[in-house]
Design a protein around this motif. Structure first.
Motif, PDB file in Angstrom:
ATOM      1  N   LEU A  31       0.813  -1.204   0.000  1.00  0.00           N
ATOM      2  CA  LEU A  31       0.000   0.000   0.000  1.00  0.00           C
ATOM      3  C   LEU A  31       0.856   1.267   0.000  1.00  0.00           C
ATOM      4  CD1 LEU A  31      -2.930  -0.875   2.407  1.00  0.00           C
ATOM      5  CD2 LEU A  31      -3.042  -0.513  -0.042  1.00  0.00           C
ATOM      6  N   LYS A  32       1.962   1.258   0.719  1.00  0.00           N
ATOM      7  CA  LYS A  32       2.840   2.428   0.732  1.00  0.00           C
ATOM      8  C   LYS A  32       3.369   2.734  -0.663  1.00  0.00           C
ATOM      9  CE  LYS A  32       4.511   2.113   5.472  1.00  0.00           C
ATOM     10  NZ  LYS A  32       5.661   1.851   6.338  1.00  0.00           N
ATOM     11  N   LYS A  33       3.754   1.686  -1.388  1.00  0.00           N
ATOM     12  CA  LYS A  33       4.251   1.885  -2.753  1.00  0.00           C
ATOM     13  C   LYS A  33       3.154   2.442  -3.650  1.00  0.00           C
ATOM     14  CE  LYS A  33       7.771  -1.714  -2.625  1.00  0.00           C
ATOM     15  NZ  LYS A  33       8.184  -3.022  -3.156  1.00  0.00           N
ATOM     16  N   ALA A  34       1.935   1.900  -3.511  1.00  0.00           N
ATOM     17  CA  ALA A  34       0.828   2.347  -4.351  1.00  0.00           C
ATOM     18  C   ALA A  34       0.473   3.803  -4.064  1.00  0.00           C
ATOM     19  CB  ALA A  34      -0.388   1.453  -4.139  1.00  0.00           C
ATOM     20  N   VAL A  35       0.479   4.180  -2.805  1.00  0.00           N
ATOM     21  CA  VAL A  35       0.141   5.554  -2.430  1.00  0.00           C
ATOM     22  C   VAL A  35       1.192   6.520  -2.947  1.00  0.00           C
ATOM     23  CG1 VAL A  35      -0.070   7.106  -0.452  1.00  0.00           C
ATOM     24  CG2 VAL A  35      -1.274   4.947  -0.455  1.00  0.00           C
ATOM     25  N   THR A  39       0.503   9.575  -5.607  1.00  0.00           N
ATOM     26  CA  THR A  39       0.789  10.973  -5.314  1.00  0.00           C
ATOM     27  C   THR A  39       1.765  11.563  -6.324  1.00  0.00           C
ATOM     28  OG1 THR A  39       2.494  10.271  -3.748  1.00  0.00           O
ATOM     29  CG2 THR A  39       0.334  10.841  -2.836  1.00  0.00           C
ATOM     30  N   LYS A  40       2.719  10.766  -6.792  1.00  0.00           N
ATOM     31  CA  LYS A  40       3.632  11.246  -7.838  1.00  0.00           C
ATOM     32  C   LYS A  40       2.866  11.564  -9.116  1.00  0.00           C
ATOM     33  CE  LYS A  40       7.757   8.765  -6.353  1.00  0.00           C
ATOM     34  NZ  LYS A  40       8.685   7.663  -6.665  1.00  0.00           N
ATOM     35  N   GLU A  41       1.931  10.695  -9.486  1.00  0.00           N
ATOM     36  CA  GLU A  41       1.134  10.949 -10.686  1.00  0.00           C
ATOM     37  C   GLU A  41       0.266  12.183 -10.516  1.00  0.00           C
ATOM     38  OE1 GLU A  41      -1.055   7.420 -11.588  1.00  0.00           O
ATOM     39  OE2 GLU A  41       0.752   6.219 -11.879  1.00  0.00           O
ATOM     40  N   ARG A  42      -0.297  12.374  -9.323  1.00  0.00           N
ATOM     41  CA  ARG A  42      -1.109  13.566  -9.067  1.00  0.00           C
ATOM     42  C   ARG A  42      -0.286  14.839  -9.187  1.00  0.00           C
ATOM     43  NH1 ARG A  42      -4.741  12.042  -3.811  1.00  0.00           N
ATOM     44  NH2 ARG A  42      -6.330  10.890  -4.930  1.00  0.00           N
ATOM     45  N   LEU A  43       0.904  14.833  -8.592  1.00  0.00           N
ATOM     46  CA  LEU A  43       1.755  16.022  -8.673  1.00  0.00           C
ATOM     47  C   LEU A  43       2.163  16.322 -10.109  1.00  0.00           C
ATOM     48  CD1 LEU A  43       4.033  15.530  -5.544  1.00  0.00           C
ATOM     49  CD2 LEU A  43       2.273  17.262  -5.881  1.00  0.00           C
ATOM     50  N   MET A  90      -7.724  13.159 -14.807  1.00  0.00           N
ATOM     51  CA  MET A  90      -8.246  13.870 -13.651  1.00  0.00           C
ATOM     52  C   MET A  90      -9.272  13.023 -12.904  1.00  0.00           C
ATOM     53  SD  MET A  90      -8.534  17.734 -15.166  1.00  0.00           S
ATOM     54  CE  MET A  90      -9.468  18.390 -13.807  1.00  0.00           C
ATOM     55  N   LYS A  91     -10.125  12.330 -13.652  1.00  0.00           N
ATOM     56  CA  LYS A  91     -11.118  11.470 -13.000  1.00  0.00           C
ATOM     57  C   LYS A  91     -10.450  10.283 -12.310  1.00  0.00           C
ATOM     58  CE  LYS A  91     -15.090  12.545 -15.852  1.00  0.00           C
ATOM     59  NZ  LYS A  91     -16.042  12.059 -16.862  1.00  0.00           N
ATOM     60  N   ALA A  92      -9.445   9.716 -12.948  1.00  0.00           N
ATOM     61  CA  ALA A  92      -8.778   8.549 -12.370  1.00  0.00           C
ATOM     62  C   ALA A  92      -8.010   8.911 -11.099  1.00  0.00           C
ATOM     63  CB  ALA A  92      -7.843   7.924 -13.392  1.00  0.00           C
ATOM     64  N   LEU A  93      -7.402  10.091 -11.075  1.00  0.00           N
ATOM     65  CA  LEU A  93      -6.596  10.496  -9.926  1.00  0.00           C
ATOM     66  C   LEU A  93      -7.346  11.389  -8.948  1.00  0.00           C
ATOM     67  CD1 LEU A  93      -3.257  11.223 -11.780  1.00  0.00           C
ATOM     68  CD2 LEU A  93      -3.833   9.229 -10.416  1.00  0.00           C
ATOM     69  N   ASN A  94      -8.628  11.654  -9.223  1.00  0.00           N
ATOM     70  CA  ASN A  94      -9.489  12.466  -8.363  1.00  0.00           C
ATOM     71  C   ASN A  94      -8.922  13.873  -8.164  1.00  0.00           C
ATOM     72  OD1 ASN A  94     -11.747  12.998  -6.863  1.00  0.00           O
ATOM     73  ND2 ASN A  94     -10.975  12.076  -4.990  1.00  0.00           N
ATOM     74  N   VAL A  95      -8.560  14.496  -9.278  1.00  0.00           N
ATOM     75  CA  VAL A  95      -8.066  15.869  -9.279  1.00  0.00           C
ATOM     76  C   VAL A  95      -9.142  16.733  -9.921  1.00  0.00           C
ATOM     77  CG1 VAL A  95      -6.289  17.413 -10.197  1.00  0.00           C
ATOM     78  CG2 VAL A  95      -5.675  15.143  -9.428  1.00  0.00           C
ATOM     79  N   LYS A  96      -9.428  17.884  -9.306  1.00  0.00           N
ATOM     80  CA  LYS A  96     -10.495  18.757  -9.814  1.00  0.00           C
ATOM     81  C   LYS A  96      -9.967  20.162 -10.038  1.00  0.00           C
ATOM     82  CE  LYS A  96     -13.953  16.068  -7.459  1.00  0.00           C
ATOM     83  NZ  LYS A  96     -14.890  15.975  -6.358  1.00  0.00           N
TER      84      LYS A  96
END
Length: 104
Positions: A31-35, A39-43, A90-96
């Protein structure tokens, strides 16, 4: 006799609890790796969206000064371009994108 049964029982209980501990340890590790990947993809996505917004605000001919806010037409165009280019991510990473064109 009861003492022997009690020690055997505690021995098996400790083995079971250790197995549960190992199972949760490995799950937490994954889970730590996935999170961190998410977060890297979101940034990265936030950076790409902000650079796109800055590029479109520089192209706007009505926006002479950086202190004058954008009009609604320009904001709508920018929002449309961002949604067209990055909508699925944006939908996949929940960014608005809020009304002030800030990435949330």
């Amino acid at each position: 006799m009861k003492k022997l049964i009690k020690t055997i029982q505690t021995f098996f209980i400790s083995i079971l609890s250790y197995n549960k501990y190992l199972k949760f340890y490995f799950i937490n590790k994954k889970l730590k790796k996935a999170v961190t990947n998410k977060t890297k993809e979101r940034l990265k996505l936030r950076y790409e969206i902000t650079t796109l917004i800055k590029k479109y605000t520089k192209w706007d001919k009505d926006n002479v000064s950086k202190y004058i806010p954008l009009d609604e037409k320009t904001k709508a165009e920018i929002r449309f371009q961002v949604d067209l280019k990055f909508g699925k991510q944006m939908k996949a990473l929940n960014v608005k994108l809020n009304s002030k064109l800030q990435v949330v």
